[in-house]
Design a protein around this motif. Structure first.
Motif, PDB file in Angstrom:
ATOM      1  N   PHE A  71       0.725  -1.334   0.043  1.00  0.00           N
ATOM      2  CA  PHE A  71       0.140   0.007  -0.168  1.00  0.00           C
ATOM      3  C   PHE A  71       0.982   1.239   0.008  1.00  0.00           C
ATOM      4  O   PHE A  71       0.386   2.360   0.359  1.00  0.00           O
ATOM      5  CB  PHE A  71      -0.888   0.076   1.318  1.00  0.00           C
ATOM      6  CG  PHE A  71      -1.982  -1.033   1.019  1.00  0.00           C
ATOM      7  CD1 PHE A  71      -1.757  -2.515   1.595  1.00  0.00           C
ATOM      8  CD2 PHE A  71      -3.235  -0.815   0.604  1.00  0.00           C
ATOM      9  CE1 PHE A  71      -2.768  -3.336   1.582  1.00  0.00           C
ATOM     10  CE2 PHE A  71      -4.157  -1.711   0.530  1.00  0.00           C
ATOM     11  CZ  PHE A  71      -3.961  -2.933   0.884  1.00  0.00           C
ATOM     12  N   GLY A  72       1.968   1.151  -0.519  1.00  0.00           N
ATOM     13  CA  GLY A  72       2.935   2.324  -0.354  1.00  0.00           C
ATOM     14  C   GLY A  72       2.700   3.565  -1.118  1.00  0.00           C
ATOM     15  O   GLY A  72       2.882   4.497  -0.892  1.00  0.00           O
ATOM     16  N   GLY A  73       1.867   3.310  -2.465  1.00  0.00           N
ATOM     17  CA  GLY A  73       1.508   4.361  -3.369  1.00  0.00           C
ATOM     18  C   GLY A  73       0.013   4.608  -2.913  1.00  0.00           C
ATOM     19  O   GLY A  73      -0.691   5.503  -3.738  1.00  0.00           O
ATOM     20  N   VAL A  74      -0.679   4.084  -2.151  1.00  0.00           N
ATOM     21  CA  VAL A  74      -2.044   4.630  -1.537  1.00  0.00           C
ATOM     22  C   VAL A  74      -2.176   5.909  -0.908  1.00  0.00           C
ATOM     23  O   VAL A  74      -1.569   6.081   0.056  1.00  0.00           O
ATOM     24  CB  VAL A  74      -2.891   3.678  -0.750  1.00  0.00           C
ATOM     25  CG1 VAL A  74      -4.120   3.931  -0.496  1.00  0.00           C
ATOM     26  CG2 VAL A  74      -2.742   2.201  -1.563  1.00  0.00           C
ATOM     27  N   SER A  75      -2.920   6.823  -1.492  1.00  0.00           N
ATOM     28  CA  SER A  75      -2.969   8.343  -0.647  1.00  0.00           C
ATOM     29  C   SER A  75      -3.923   8.461  -0.161  1.00  0.00           C
ATOM     30  O   SER A  75      -4.246   9.513   1.056  1.00  0.00           O
ATOM     31  CB  SER A  75      -2.631   9.244  -1.965  1.00  0.00           C
ATOM     32  OG  SER A  75      -3.860   9.246  -2.644  1.00  0.00           O
ATOM     33  N   PHE A  76      -5.197   7.566  -0.109  1.00  0.00           N
ATOM     34  CA  PHE A  76      -6.387   7.695   0.704  1.00  0.00           C
ATOM     35  C   PHE A  76      -7.056   6.385   0.525  1.00  0.00           C
ATOM     36  O   PHE A  76      -6.991   5.677  -0.509  1.00  0.00           O
ATOM     37  CB  PHE A  76      -7.319   8.767   0.035  1.00  0.00           C
ATOM     38  CG  PHE A  76      -8.724   8.618   0.412  1.00  0.00           C
ATOM     39  CD1 PHE A  76      -8.989   9.429   1.562  1.00  0.00           C
ATOM     40  CD2 PHE A  76      -9.937   7.972  -0.003  1.00  0.00           C
ATOM     41  CE1 PHE A  76     -10.273   9.340   2.133  1.00  0.00           C
ATOM     42  CE2 PHE A  76     -11.069   7.935   0.531  1.00  0.00           C
ATOM     43  CZ  PHE A  76     -11.327   8.537   1.394  1.00  0.00           C
ATOM     44  N   MET A  77      -7.681   5.857   1.717  1.00  0.00           N
ATOM     45  CA  MET A  77      -8.129   4.617   1.638  1.00  0.00           C
ATOM     46  C   MET A  77      -9.860   4.885   2.548  1.00  0.00           C
ATOM     47  O   MET A  77      -9.360   5.243   3.568  1.00  0.00           O
ATOM     48  CB  MET A  77      -7.670   3.584   2.101  1.00  0.00           C
ATOM     49  CG  MET A  77      -8.387   2.275   2.123  1.00  0.00           C
ATOM     50  SD  MET A  77      -6.941   0.715   2.451  1.00  0.00           S
ATOM     51  CE  MET A  77      -6.906   1.050   4.074  1.00  0.00           C
ATOM     52  N   ASP A  78     -10.801   4.700   2.104  1.00  0.00           N
ATOM     53  CA  ASP A  78     -12.121   4.681   2.940  1.00  0.00           C
ATOM     54  C   ASP A  78     -12.299   3.393   3.584  1.00  0.00           C
ATOM     55  O   ASP A  78     -11.648   2.233   3.357  1.00  0.00           O
ATOM     56  CB  ASP A  78     -13.244   5.395   2.336  1.00  0.00           C
ATOM     57  CG  ASP A  78     -13.917   4.531   1.234  1.00  0.00           C
ATOM     58  OD1 ASP A  78     -13.431   3.432   0.665  1.00  0.00           O
ATOM     59  OD2 ASP A  78     -15.048   5.122   0.415  1.00  0.00           O
ATOM     60  N   SER A  79     -13.367   2.938   4.148  1.00  0.00           N
ATOM     61  CA  SER A  79     -13.840   1.688   4.630  1.00  0.00           C
ATOM     62  C   SER A  79     -14.015   0.742   3.580  1.00  0.00           C
ATOM     63  O   SER A  79     -13.610  -0.441   3.998  1.00  0.00           O
ATOM     64  CB  SER A  79     -15.104   1.750   5.520  1.00  0.00           C
ATOM     65  OG  SER A  79     -16.080   2.177   4.856  1.00  0.00           O
ATOM     66  N   SER A  80     -14.210   0.989   2.329  1.00  0.00           N
ATOM     67  CA  SER A  80     -14.079   0.043   1.280  1.00  0.00           C
ATOM     68  C   SER A  80     -12.819  -0.642   1.126  1.00  0.00           C
ATOM     69  O   SER A  80     -12.722  -1.990   0.748  1.00  0.00           O
ATOM     70  CB  SER A  80     -14.903   0.659   0.067  1.00  0.00           C
ATOM     71  OG  SER A  80     -15.908   1.205   0.173  1.00  0.00           O
ATOM     72  N   GLY A  81     -11.919   0.149   1.444  1.00  0.00           N
ATOM     73  CA  GLY A  81     -10.466  -0.302   1.298  1.00  0.00           C
ATOM     74  C   GLY A  81     -10.201  -1.283   2.364  1.00  0.00           C
ATOM     75  O   GLY A  81      -9.375  -2.344   1.977  1.00  0.00           O
ATOM     76  N   VAL A  82     -10.665  -1.010   3.500  1.00  0.00           N
ATOM     77  CA  VAL A  82     -10.281  -1.719   4.676  1.00  0.00           C
ATOM     78  C   VAL A  82     -11.152  -3.090   4.205  1.00  0.00           C
ATOM     79  O   VAL A  82     -10.648  -4.139   4.518  1.00  0.00           O
ATOM     80  CB  VAL A  82     -10.970  -1.182   6.068  1.00  0.00           C
ATOM     81  CG1 VAL A  82     -10.929  -2.270   7.051  1.00  0.00           C
ATOM     82  CG2 VAL A  82     -10.127   0.152   6.299  1.00  0.00           C
ATOM     83  N   GLY A  83     -12.393  -3.054   3.652  1.00  0.00           N
ATOM     84  CA  GLY A  83     -13.246  -4.413   3.336  1.00  0.00           C
ATOM     85  C   GLY A  83     -12.274  -5.151   2.353  1.00  0.00           C
ATOM     86  O   GLY A  83     -12.233  -6.272   2.125  1.00  0.00           O
ATOM     87  N   LEU A  84     -11.548  -4.226   1.465  1.00  0.00           N
ATOM     88  CA  LEU A  84     -10.650  -4.999   0.426  1.00  0.00           C
ATOM     89  C   LEU A  84      -9.744  -5.880   1.061  1.00  0.00           C
ATOM     90  O   LEU A  84      -9.507  -6.977   0.665  1.00  0.00           O
ATOM     91  CB  LEU A  84     -10.218  -4.022  -0.636  1.00  0.00           C
ATOM     92  CG  LEU A  84      -9.266  -4.594  -1.545  1.00  0.00           C
ATOM     93  CD1 LEU A  84      -9.704  -5.419  -2.579  1.00  0.00           C
ATOM     94  CD2 LEU A  84      -8.202  -3.288  -2.159  1.00  0.00           C
ATOM     95  N   ILE A  85      -8.903  -5.208   1.980  1.00  0.00           N
ATOM     96  CA  ILE A  85      -7.827  -5.757   2.634  1.00  0.00           C
ATOM     97  C   ILE A  85      -8.334  -7.220   3.534  1.00  0.00           C
ATOM     98  O   ILE A  85      -7.668  -8.174   3.383  1.00  0.00           O
ATOM     99  CB  ILE A  85      -7.356  -4.863   3.621  1.00  0.00           C
ATOM    100  CG1 ILE A  85      -6.358  -3.707   3.027  1.00  0.00           C
ATOM    101  CG2 ILE A  85      -6.194  -5.578   4.457  1.00  0.00           C
ATOM    102  CD1 ILE A  85      -6.156  -2.545   3.954  1.00  0.00           C
TER     103      ILE A  85
END
Length: 84
Positions: free
Chosen positions: A49-63
């Protein structure tokens, strides 16, 4: 919009995520990552995730979804974003 690129070496698959992960991009990323896992059948999967600048709860669900899938296969490592 987030993007993912992959590299593989031996039995390791690395997914490099870049951009902003929101509801729309999380769905596309999930499909791309799942397809890569099915194609490569890695013993280890690294989500970078080194290049991720923003993540909402959908990103947490992805993980969490990928972690659940990979835990079943004993195949996950997470790389946190770099601090700015």
């Amino acid at each position: 919009m987030a993007k993912v690129t992959f590299t593989s070496a031996g039995d390791m698959l690395c997914a490099y995520l870049v951009g902003e992960i929101d509801h729309h991009s999380a769905t596309l990323l999930r499909d791309e990552i799942d397809n890569a896992i099915m194609q490569h059948g890695p013993a280890t999967t690294v989500l970078d995730f080194g290049g991720v600048s923003f993540m909402d709860s959908s990103g947490v669900g992805l993980i969490l979804g990928r972690a659940k899938q990979m835990t079943a296969l004993e195949s996950i490592k997470l790389t946190p974003p770099k601090s700015s």
